[in-house]
Every structure is written in structure tokens, then in C-alpha cells.
Design a protein around this motif. Sequence first.
Motif, PDB file in Angstrom:
ATOM      1  N   UNK A  25     -26.068  -0.225   0.963  1.00 19.93           N
ATOM      2  CA  UNK A  25     -26.056  -1.156  -0.156  1.00 19.93           C
ATOM      3  C   UNK A  25     -24.727  -1.901  -0.226  1.00 19.93           C
ATOM      4  N   UNK A  26     -23.620  -1.161  -0.131  1.00 19.26           N
ATOM      5  CA  UNK A  26     -22.305  -1.788  -0.211  1.00 19.26           C
ATOM      6  C   UNK A  26     -22.089  -2.765   0.944  1.00 19.26           C
ATOM      7  N   UNK A  27     -22.531  -2.391   2.131  1.00 23.05           N
ATOM      8  CA  UNK A  27     -22.374  -3.274   3.289  1.00 23.05           C
ATOM      9  C   UNK A  27     -23.140  -4.568   3.092  1.00 23.05           C
ATOM     10  N   UNK A  28     -24.380  -4.463   2.636  1.00 25.38           N
ATOM     11  CA  UNK A  28     -25.184  -5.676   2.506  1.00 25.38           C
ATOM     12  C   UNK A  28     -24.690  -6.570   1.375  1.00 25.38           C
ATOM     13  N   UNK A  29     -24.205  -5.977   0.311  1.00 24.94           N
ATOM     14  CA  UNK A  29     -23.589  -6.786  -0.751  1.00 24.94           C
ATOM     15  C   UNK A  29     -22.396  -7.555  -0.177  1.00 24.94           C
ATOM     16  N   UNK A  30     -21.558  -6.863   0.597  1.00 25.39           N
ATOM     17  CA  UNK A  30     -20.368  -7.494   1.174  1.00 25.39           C
ATOM     18  C   UNK A  30     -20.741  -8.610   2.139  1.00 25.39           C
ATOM     19  N   UNK A  31     -21.900  -8.472   2.780  1.00 30.40           N
ATOM     20  CA  UNK A  31     -22.346  -9.489   3.739  1.00 30.40           C
ATOM     21  C   UNK A  31     -23.089 -10.640   3.068  1.00 30.40           C
ATOM     22  N   UNK A  32     -23.257 -10.578   1.755  1.00 26.12           N
ATOM     23  CA  UNK A  32     -23.915 -11.653   1.036  1.00 26.12           C
ATOM     24  C   UNK A  32     -25.427 -11.560   1.015  1.00 26.12           C
ATOM     25  N   UNK A  33     -25.954 -10.407   1.390  1.00 23.25           N
ATOM     26  CA  UNK A  33     -27.399 -10.203   1.315  1.00 23.25           C
ATOM     27  C   UNK A  33     -27.781  -9.742  -0.087  1.00 23.25           C
ATOM     28  N   UNK A  34     -29.034  -9.997  -0.462  1.00 26.42           N
ATOM     29  CA  UNK A  34     -29.493  -9.587  -1.775  1.00 26.42           C
ATOM     30  C   UNK A  34     -29.863  -8.117  -1.792  1.00 26.42           C
ATOM     31  N   UNK A  35     -29.414  -7.392  -2.785  1.00 25.47           N
ATOM     32  CA  UNK A  35     -29.717  -5.968  -2.929  1.00 25.47           C
ATOM     33  C   UNK A  35     -30.242  -5.726  -4.337  1.00 25.47           C
ATOM     34  N   UNK A  36     -31.465  -5.213  -4.415  1.00 22.58           N
ATOM     35  CA  UNK A  36     -32.080  -4.874  -5.702  1.00 22.58           C
ATOM     36  C   UNK A  36     -32.459  -3.405  -5.690  1.00 22.58           C
ATOM     37  N   UNK A  37     -32.037  -2.690  -6.711  1.00 24.78           N
ATOM     38  CA  UNK A  37     -32.385  -1.278  -6.857  1.00 24.78           C
ATOM     39  C   UNK A  37     -33.346  -1.103  -8.027  1.00 24.78           C
ATOM     40  N   UNK A  38     -34.448  -0.404  -7.785  1.00 29.16           N
ATOM     41  CA  UNK A  38     -35.361   0.002  -8.849  1.00 29.16           C
ATOM     42  C   UNK A  38     -35.327   1.526  -8.939  1.00 29.16           C
ATOM     43  N   UNK A  39     -34.972   2.034 -10.101  1.00 33.83           N
ATOM     44  CA  UNK A  39     -34.923   3.470 -10.347  1.00 33.83           C
ATOM     45  C   UNK A  39     -36.095   3.825 -11.252  1.00 33.83           C
ATOM     46  N   UNK A  40     -36.880   4.818 -10.858  1.00 34.18           N
ATOM     47  CA  UNK A  40     -38.157   5.071 -11.535  1.00 34.18           C
ATOM     48  C   UNK A  40     -38.045   5.884 -12.813  1.00 34.18           C
ATOM     49  N   UNK A  41     -37.022   6.710 -12.940  1.00 36.69           N
ATOM     50  CA  UNK A  41     -36.801   7.496 -14.155  1.00 36.69           C
ATOM     51  C   UNK A  41     -35.302   7.551 -14.424  1.00 36.69           C
ATOM     52  N   UNK A  42     -34.943   8.024 -15.604  1.00 29.68           N
ATOM     53  CA  UNK A  42     -33.526   8.170 -15.928  1.00 29.68           C
ATOM     54  C   UNK A  42     -32.993   9.554 -15.581  1.00 29.68           C
ATOM     55  N   UNK A  43     -33.821  10.386 -14.956  1.00 24.86           N
ATOM     56  CA  UNK A  43     -33.363  11.719 -14.565  1.00 24.86           C
ATOM     57  C   UNK A  43     -33.069  12.614 -15.754  1.00 24.86           C
ATOM     58  N   UNK A  44     -33.921  12.533 -16.770  1.00 23.05           N
ATOM     59  CA  UNK A  44     -33.688  13.244 -18.026  1.00 23.05           C
ATOM     60  C   UNK A  44     -33.640  14.761 -17.884  1.00 23.05           C
ATOM     61  N   UNK A  45     -34.243  15.301 -16.832  1.00 23.96           N
ATOM     62  CA  UNK A  45     -34.312  16.753 -16.676  1.00 23.96           C
ATOM     63  C   UNK A  45     -33.357  17.284 -15.615  1.00 23.96           C
TER      64      UNK A  45
END
Length: 302
Positions: A25-45
Motif C-alpha cells: 500500500x505504501x509503495x503504491x501510494x508513493x508511486x501515485x497509484x490509487x489505493x482504496x481500503x475497505x474494512x468489513x468490520x471494526x473488530x469489536x471482539x
Amino acid sequence: MSADQRLLLVHAHPDDESIQNGATMARYVAEGRGVTLVTCTAGELGEVLVPELAHVAADKDDTLGEHRREELAEAMKILGVTDHRFLGGFGAFRDSGMKWHEEGYAIAADETDERAFANADLTRAADELVKVVREVRPQVLVTYDEFGNYGHPDHIQAHRVAMYAAQLAAVPSYKLELGEPWSITKIYWCAMSEGRFRDSLRSLRASGDTETFAGMDPDGDMGPFTTPDEFLAAKVEGGEHAEQKVAAMKAHVTQIDADGPFFAMGGSVGTAFWGTEYYRLAQGVQGPVGEDGLETDLFAGL
């Protein structure tokens, strides 16, 4: 998102993304590529590892999800990712919990909340991701394998949702109110190289460390947690971003012990260990490869 090349990652809980794909993720951000993260839960447990925050646990104040949301925001700031979302919005799906099987992998808890992600209607959850796919229009998707990499029911459900949503998003006649159809060219599953893991274990044992991953034999059965090297398709080298990844992992303070086994795996190479991330190709055609037969870029061939 204006970047010509765009990556979408689908993970189950905050911290999974930094552990599995932080350097990528960090590499692609630095290279100017688009990075989108979808997290399915907040990890409540999740298990709270910080004694002074024990009160946020699900069996007490039940505010761990809100705390982990802030940890995730800090981790994404460290990695430079500005587009990170919760599937269906924060709180739409709840952590399903888990317990450990006697053989050492995760399985479903004895009881689950009716809001648990693992219990969610697959089409409903997939439709939430279809909206994101059709908005972001990624060429590459990253998620887990069918076992969720270690058996956690939320990881398995994230795999199902991601794979189904990728299918549905491409159908020209499917729910056009969710956006214009889009076909993802390449889908990868996160992987841990079996050979690299064995080498790391050997180094630990040779150094006299018998506590980290106690009971695991470097020459024995690795179980379902690692991927045989012949099944790997890509190796993303993000060494110059390894420190960012480690910092992002440490931002998840309730979940990751800075003195725990994760960081011991670096052995003598330390932080550098975390700069290389491996992937299996689940959909699409492998692009140009290096001498080891692996792509060095998830966008290879595009």
C-alpha cells in the motif's frame, strides 16, 4: 480517484491490512497509484492487549470498535492511504468473534451476534462492495484465500464477499443503481511464502529462540497458514517502506504486541523482513516475471 492504476483491498478488521499489505500500500501510494481500503468490520471482539484500555473490550464498555477505527485512521495516515472505508459504513457489520481449534487455527465462536459479519446475507454485503468497485473502478483487487488465511469466520466471509462482488460488479445488467458495470482484471489472494517462513523459523531456532511460534518445526507441517512457493504468483518488494509498515502495525496498539512474535520473525534483518509481501493470483493472467518466476508488481501486464 484520478490515478490511472487503482488497487482495492478488502480486509476483515482493522490491523489486517497493515500486517498483510502495508508495504504494498505504501509503495503504491508513493508511486501515485490509487489505493482504496475497505474494512468489513471494526473488530469489536478483538483481544485488548493494553491493560489500561481493558475497559473498551466487548464484555465491558464495548467501545473497542470506535477505538480501532482511530487506530486504523492513524495506520492509514502513516501509509499515506487517504481512501479507506468501512463496508456499508462504520458499524454496518459487527466482528463475528472466533475461538481457536485444538490444531491451532481459528474457527467460529460458540455464539455470534445477529449483526455478525459472518451471518450477513451474502448478496446484501456484496452489493455494498459492488458500489465501491463501480465507483473506484480498480484494475486489481486483493483479499484473502477461501480459508481466510487462518480460518477466522470474518476473513472467510470477506473472501466470499470480495469474490462475489467482483463477479456482480462486472455484470452489465446487474443493479445499475449501484453504478456503471466494471470488470476487475486481476484478483490476488494474500499469501505467506512457506519457504520464507521456514527460513525465518530456522533463524529463530538457531538464535536460541524456542518461544516464538512455539511447537512449530521449521521442517515440519506448516498447516494452512503458509502457501507453497510454487503457488505464489507475485512478490511485491516494498523494502523502502518497511519502516512505514511496521509503524502502521504498531499503530494498532490494542491488537499488536510490539514485543510479540510478529516482530520476532524479522530475526537479524529486523524491519526489512516486513518489506516483502507475497500473493497468489486468483483471476487474470500473470504478467512479466523475474528470475524467480514471480511478478514484482500487481499491475504487471496491465
